[in-house]
Design a protein around this motif. Structure first.
Motif, PDB file in Angstrom:
ATOM      1  N   GLN A 134      30.412 -25.696  60.943  1.00  0.00           N
ATOM      2  CA  GLN A 134      29.613 -25.635  62.160  1.00  0.00           C
ATOM      3  C   GLN A 134      28.456 -26.620  62.019  1.00  0.00           C
ATOM      4  OE1 GLN A 134      28.084 -25.519  65.285  1.00  0.00           O
ATOM      5  NE2 GLN A 134      29.450 -23.724  65.385  1.00  0.00           N
ATOM      6  N   LYS A 135      28.313 -27.518  62.981  1.00  0.00           N
ATOM      7  CA  LYS A 135      27.261 -28.535  62.893  1.00  0.00           C
ATOM      8  C   LYS A 135      25.901 -27.971  63.241  1.00  0.00           C
ATOM      9  CE  LYS A 135      29.613 -32.943  63.301  1.00  0.00           C
ATOM     10  NZ  LYS A 135      31.010 -32.664  63.692  1.00  0.00           N
ATOM     11  N   SER A 136      25.877 -26.929  64.086  1.00  0.00           N
ATOM     12  CA  SER A 136      24.594 -26.390  64.542  1.00  0.00           C
ATOM     13  C   SER A 136      24.098 -25.266  63.626  1.00  0.00           C
ATOM     14  CB  SER A 136      24.737 -25.865  65.972  1.00  0.00           C
ATOM     15  OG  SER A 136      23.683 -24.973  66.260  1.00  0.00           O
ATOM     16  N   ALA A 137      22.962 -25.518  62.970  1.00  0.00           N
ATOM     17  CA  ALA A 137      22.356 -24.489  62.122  1.00  0.00           C
ATOM     18  C   ALA A 137      21.876 -23.314  62.971  1.00  0.00           C
ATOM     19  CB  ALA A 137      21.198 -25.076  61.333  1.00  0.00           C
ATOM     20  N   THR A 138      21.536 -23.599  64.217  1.00  0.00           N
ATOM     21  CA  THR A 138      21.073 -22.529  65.110  1.00  0.00           C
ATOM     22  C   THR A 138      22.202 -21.538  65.378  1.00  0.00           C
ATOM     23  OG1 THR A 138      19.630 -24.161  66.130  1.00  0.00           O
ATOM     24  CG2 THR A 138      19.955 -22.104  67.330  1.00  0.00           C
ATOM     25  N   ILE A 139      23.394 -22.059  65.592  1.00  0.00           N
ATOM     26  CA  ILE A 139      24.544 -21.174  65.833  1.00  0.00           C
ATOM     27  C   ILE A 139      24.820 -20.334  64.588  1.00  0.00           C
ATOM     28  CG2 ILE A 139      27.057 -21.169  66.173  1.00  0.00           C
ATOM     29  CD1 ILE A 139      26.645 -23.411  68.221  1.00  0.00           C
ATOM     30  N   ILE A 140      24.686 -20.944  63.406  1.00  0.00           N
ATOM     31  CA  ILE A 140      24.897 -20.181  62.166  1.00  0.00           C
ATOM     32  C   ILE A 140      23.829 -19.099  62.009  1.00  0.00           C
ATOM     33  CG2 ILE A 140      24.925 -20.323  59.636  1.00  0.00           C
ATOM     34  CD1 ILE A 140      26.223 -23.052  59.890  1.00  0.00           C
ATOM     35  N   ALA A 141      22.584 -19.468  62.277  1.00  0.00           N
ATOM     36  CA  ALA A 141      21.492 -18.486  62.149  1.00  0.00           C
ATOM     37  C   ALA A 141      21.731 -17.306  63.089  1.00  0.00           C
ATOM     38  CB  ALA A 141      20.151 -19.152  62.449  1.00  0.00           C
ATOM     39  N   GLN A 142      22.179 -17.594  64.290  1.00  0.00           N
ATOM     40  CA  GLN A 142      22.465 -16.507  65.245  1.00  0.00           C
ATOM     41  C   GLN A 142      23.634 -15.654  64.770  1.00  0.00           C
ATOM     42  OE1 GLN A 142      20.164 -15.729  66.884  1.00  0.00           O
ATOM     43  NE2 GLN A 142      19.892 -16.706  68.880  1.00  0.00           N
ATOM     44  N   ALA A 143      24.639 -16.301  64.193  1.00  0.00           N
ATOM     45  CA  ALA A 143      25.795 -15.552  63.688  1.00  0.00           C
ATOM     46  C   ALA A 143      25.360 -14.624  62.554  1.00  0.00           C
ATOM     47  CB  ALA A 143      26.878 -16.521  63.216  1.00  0.00           C
ATOM     48  N   ILE A 144      24.496 -15.126  61.672  1.00  0.00           N
ATOM     49  CA  ILE A 144      24.007 -14.294  60.562  1.00  0.00           C
ATOM     50  C   ILE A 144      23.208 -13.118  61.108  1.00  0.00           C
ATOM     51  CG2 ILE A 144      22.354 -14.241  58.640  1.00  0.00           C
ATOM     52  CD1 ILE A 144      23.297 -17.130  57.979  1.00  0.00           C
ATOM     53  N   ARG A 145      22.359 -13.387  62.079  1.00  0.00           N
ATOM     54  CA  ARG A 145      21.550 -12.305  62.653  1.00  0.00           C
ATOM     55  C   ARG A 145      22.435 -11.247  63.296  1.00  0.00           C
ATOM     56  NH1 ARG A 145      16.994 -12.259  65.159  1.00  0.00           N
ATOM     57  NH2 ARG A 145      17.793 -12.902  67.178  1.00  0.00           N
ATOM     58  N   ARG A 146      23.493 -11.709  63.930  1.00  0.00           N
ATOM     59  CA  ARG A 146      24.445 -10.760  64.541  1.00  0.00           C
ATOM     60  C   ARG A 146      25.158  -9.944  63.472  1.00  0.00           C
ATOM     61  NH1 ARG A 146      26.085 -14.540  68.146  1.00  0.00           N
ATOM     62  NH2 ARG A 146      27.749 -15.148  66.721  1.00  0.00           N
ATOM     63  N   ASP A 147      25.656 -10.615  62.432  1.00  0.00           N
ATOM     64  CA  ASP A 147      26.350  -9.915  61.339  1.00  0.00           C
ATOM     65  C   ASP A 147      25.440  -8.855  60.712  1.00  0.00           C
ATOM     66  OD1 ASP A 147      28.405 -11.679  61.775  1.00  0.00           O
ATOM     67  OD2 ASP A 147      28.223 -12.745  59.869  1.00  0.00           O
ATOM     68  N   VAL A 148      24.203  -9.255  60.445  1.00  0.00           N
ATOM     69  CA  VAL A 148      23.251  -8.343  59.787  1.00  0.00           C
ATOM     70  C   VAL A 148      23.013  -7.124  60.670  1.00  0.00           C
ATOM     71  CG1 VAL A 148      20.815  -8.089  59.110  1.00  0.00           C
ATOM     72  CG2 VAL A 148      22.116 -10.078  58.342  1.00  0.00           C
ATOM     73  N   GLU A 149      22.845  -7.364  61.950  1.00  0.00           N
ATOM     74  CA  GLU A 149      22.555  -6.253  62.851  1.00  0.00           C
ATOM     75  C   GLU A 149      23.761  -5.327  63.001  1.00  0.00           C
ATOM     76  OE1 GLU A 149      20.536  -7.336  66.394  1.00  0.00           O
ATOM     77  OE2 GLU A 149      20.041  -5.233  66.789  1.00  0.00           O
ATOM     78  N   LYS A 150      24.931  -5.947  63.104  1.00  0.00           N
ATOM     79  CA  LYS A 150      26.144  -5.160  63.329  1.00  0.00           C
ATOM     80  C   LYS A 150      26.548  -4.382  62.077  1.00  0.00           C
ATOM     81  CE  LYS A 150      30.622  -6.205  64.841  1.00  0.00           C
ATOM     82  NZ  LYS A 150      31.551  -7.325  64.751  1.00  0.00           N
ATOM     83  N   GLU A 151      26.495  -5.045  60.931  1.00  0.00           N
ATOM     84  CA  GLU A 151      27.035  -4.429  59.715  1.00  0.00           C
ATOM     85  C   GLU A 151      25.994  -3.651  58.933  1.00  0.00           C
ATOM     86  OE1 GLU A 151      29.242  -7.388  57.520  1.00  0.00           O
ATOM     87  OE2 GLU A 151      29.770  -8.336  59.426  1.00  0.00           O
ATOM     88  N   LEU A 152      24.758  -4.109  58.941  1.00  0.00           N
ATOM     89  CA  LEU A 152      23.728  -3.419  58.152  1.00  0.00           C
ATOM     90  C   LEU A 152      22.792  -2.605  59.030  1.00  0.00           C
ATOM     91  CD1 LEU A 152      22.772  -6.250  55.608  1.00  0.00           C
ATOM     92  CD2 LEU A 152      24.647  -4.618  55.499  1.00  0.00           C
ATOM     93  N   ARG A 153      22.930  -2.746  60.335  1.00  0.00           N
ATOM     94  CA  ARG A 153      22.046  -2.075  61.293  1.00  0.00           C
ATOM     95  C   ARG A 153      20.581  -2.323  60.976  1.00  0.00           C
ATOM     96  NH1 ARG A 153      25.227   3.213  62.516  1.00  0.00           N
ATOM     97  NH2 ARG A 153      27.285   2.286  62.699  1.00  0.00           N
ATOM     98  N   LEU A 154      20.285  -3.589  60.759  1.00  0.00           N
ATOM     99  CA  LEU A 154      18.917  -4.015  60.497  1.00  0.00           C
ATOM    100  C   LEU A 154      18.693  -5.298  61.273  1.00  0.00           C
ATOM    101  CD1 LEU A 154      18.922  -3.584  56.623  1.00  0.00           C
ATOM    102  CD2 LEU A 154      17.699  -2.122  58.242  1.00  0.00           C
ATOM    103  N   THR A 155      17.441  -5.576  61.583  1.00  0.00           N
ATOM    104  CA  THR A 155      17.174  -6.839  62.260  1.00  0.00           C
ATOM    105  C   THR A 155      16.444  -7.785  61.305  1.00  0.00           C
ATOM    106  OG1 THR A 155      15.035  -6.124  63.132  1.00  0.00           O
ATOM    107  CG2 THR A 155      16.981  -5.705  64.506  1.00  0.00           C
TER     108      THR A 155
END
Ligand code: MG
Length: 390
Positions: A134-155
Motif C-alpha cells: 500500500q503506497k498510502s501510509a494514511t490508509i495503513i494507519a486507518q487500517a491499523i486503527r480499525r484492526d485495533v478497535e475491532k479486535e482489541l476493543r481499544l482506540t
C-alpha cells in the motif's frame, strides 16, 4: 567548538520515508474499562488507592473522565484522590497490559516488521515498504486503527508523516481516537505554528529556558541560528535546529523481539560417529530450549544446519502444527532431520534454530473474552511471521 563540523552541513530534508506513530488512548485505563464495562464513563485512575498505601504511589494512567478533574499520569495518587475522591482506583495489572501490547504488535506486524516500541502503548512503524503493498501510509494507519478497535476493543491515535519527529507530534494532535497526517508540503506551516511545549524532546526545564529566550513557537525557534541554539542547549540545540526545519533522519529501530533463537557449534575435531552427532544435538537442543524459555518464546519451525569436513553446508527446516515443547522433542526433531537428510559423517558444524517465534505468554494467559478471536487470527500472524524470516 564541539559541534563545529556539523554546522557546515547544509541540512537537507529527506521526505522519502513513510512513518506512522501509534499511541493508544489512556491505555491502562482503557484496558481496565474493556475488562469491566461497568467502569465506562467513570473517572478511572490506575494506581493503588492512597488509603491502601498510606498516601504513597503514583498515577500510571488516568481515563479521560479522570483527566477532566486535572488528574494526569505521574501525579501522586494522594493528589489524585484529593482532586477526585469518587475516582475508581485500580491497582495496575501490568501482565495484562503487556499481553495487550503484544496483541497490538501482532496487528502491526501484518503491515510491517519495522516497528520501534517506545513503551507498551506507543510505537513507530516504518511503512515505506509494507506487506500489503500500500503506497498510502494514511490508509495503513486507518487500517491499523480499525484492526485495533475491532479486535482489541481499544482506540488509538495515529500520526503520519515522513519522519519520526513529525509523526510523534501528529499522533498527539487529535487525541483521543484521531489521526493527523503531516505531508511534506504541510510540515513547515505545521511546525511554525507549533507551541514550543509540543516539540517532542523539549522538557519542562528547556521550555522555561526557551521562553526566557523569547522562543514560544516553532516560528521563533526557526529564526534562531544554529550556533545560538547549540550554545544554549548543547546537542539538543543542534537537533532542534534540524527538527524545526522538518529534518529528522533517525531510523525506526526494529524491536528487539527475536524472530528466531538458535545455537551452533563448530567442533575442534570433526564428528566421526553417529553417537558423537547425537551427543552434540542433545547439547544444542538443551541450550536452544534454555534460551527459548528465558526469552519466553516458542515456535513451530526447526532449522538444522550441518557443515561437513569439506565445508559443504546444508540447512533443512521442518514446520510443525504445534509448538515445540521441550528439549527432548527438539532433540528428536533435529535428529530425525539429520537422519532423513544425511547419514554422512565427518561433521564439522551443527546448528539448531527454532524460528517463527511467538511469546509463550500470549498462549497461556487466560483471556476468556479474547481467546477465541486470538485463535482465529493465528493464520495471519504465522503468515507475517514467516515473511519476516526471509
Ligand atoms: Mg498513550
Amino acid at each position: 567548538m564541539r559541534y563545529g563540523l556539523l554546522l557546515f552541513d547544509e541540512p537537507k530534508r529527506d521526505t522519502s520515508r513513510k512513518i506512522i506513530h501509534i499511541d493508544m488512548d489512556a491505555f491502562y485505563a482503557s484496558v481496565e474499562v474493556r475488562e469491566n464495562p461497568s467502569l465506562a464513563g467513570k473517572p478511572v485512575i490506575i494506581a493503588r488507592h492512597p488509603k491502601e498505601t498510606g498516601g504513597r504511589g503514583v498515577v500510571a494512567t488516568a481515563s479521560y473522565e479522570a483527566r477532566t478533574y486535572g488528574i494526569h499520569s505521574a501525579m501522586s495518587a494522594q493528589k489524585a484522590y484529593e482532586l477526585c475522591p469518587n475516582g475508581v482506583f485500580i491497582r495496575p495489572n501490568f501482565e495484562l497490559y503487556r499481553e495487550t501490547s503484544k496483541q497490538m504488535h501482532n496487528i502491526f506486524r501484518r503491515y510491517t516488521d519495522k516497528i520501534q516500541p517506545l513503551s507498551l502503548d506507543e510505537a513507530y512503524l516504518d511503512v515505506s515498504t509494507n506487506y500489503i503493498e500500500q503506497k498510502s501510509a494514511t490508509i495503513i494507519a486507518q487500517a491499523i486503527r480499525r484492526d485495533v478497535e475491532k479486535e482489541l476493543r481499544l482506540t488509538c491515535s495515529a500520526g503520519v508523516s515522513y519522519n519520526k519527529f513529525l509523526s510523534k507530534i501528529a499522533s498527539d494532535f487529535d487525541k483521543p481516537n484521531g489521526i493527523t497526517v503531516i505531508p511534506p508540503e504541510k510540515s513547515h506551516e505545521f511546525l511554525m505554528a507549533l507551541p514550543i511545549e509540543k516539540f517532542h524532546g523539549v522538557g519542562a526545564k528547556s521550555v522555561e529556558k526557551m521562553h526566557s529566550l523569547n522562543i514560544y513557537t516553532g516560528q521563533d525557534l526557526y529564526k534562531k541560528d544554529e550556533l545560538d541554539l547549540v550554545s544554549h542547549f548543547g546537542k539538543m540545540g543542534h537537533s532542534l535546529y534540524r527538527k524545526v526545519r522538518g529534518i529528522d533522519d533517525s531510523e525506526v529501530k526494529n524491536d528487539r523481539e527475536p524472530k528466531s533463537i538458535g545455537k551452533e557449534s563448530t567442533f575442534s575435531e570433526d564428528l566421526k560417529t553417529e553417537n558423537d552427532v547425537i551427543k552434540a544435538l542433545r547439547i544444542l537442543s538443551q541450550k536452544v530450549m534454555h534460551n527459548l524459555k528465558r526469552k519466553q518464546k516458542h515456535g513451530k519451525i526447526v532449522v538444522l544446519k550441518i557443515r561437513y569436513e569439506n565445508f559443504d553446508t546444508i540447512t533443512r527446516r521442518r514446520s510443525f502444527p504445534d509448538y515445540i515443547k521441550g528439549e527432548e522433542e527438539l532433540f528428536q526433531i533435529a535428529l530425525s532431520i539429520w537422519e532423513e537428510e544425511t547419514s554422512a559423517l565427518g561433521v564439522r558444524l551443527l546448528g539448531i534454530t527454532v524460528t517463527g517465534l511467538e511469546s509463550v505468554i500470549f498462549e497461556t494467559i487466560p483471556l476468556p473474552l479474547w481467546e477465541k478471536k486470538a485463535t482465529e487470527r493465528k493464520p495471519d500472524r504465522d503468515e507475517n511471521q514467516t515473511r519476516t524470516d526471509h
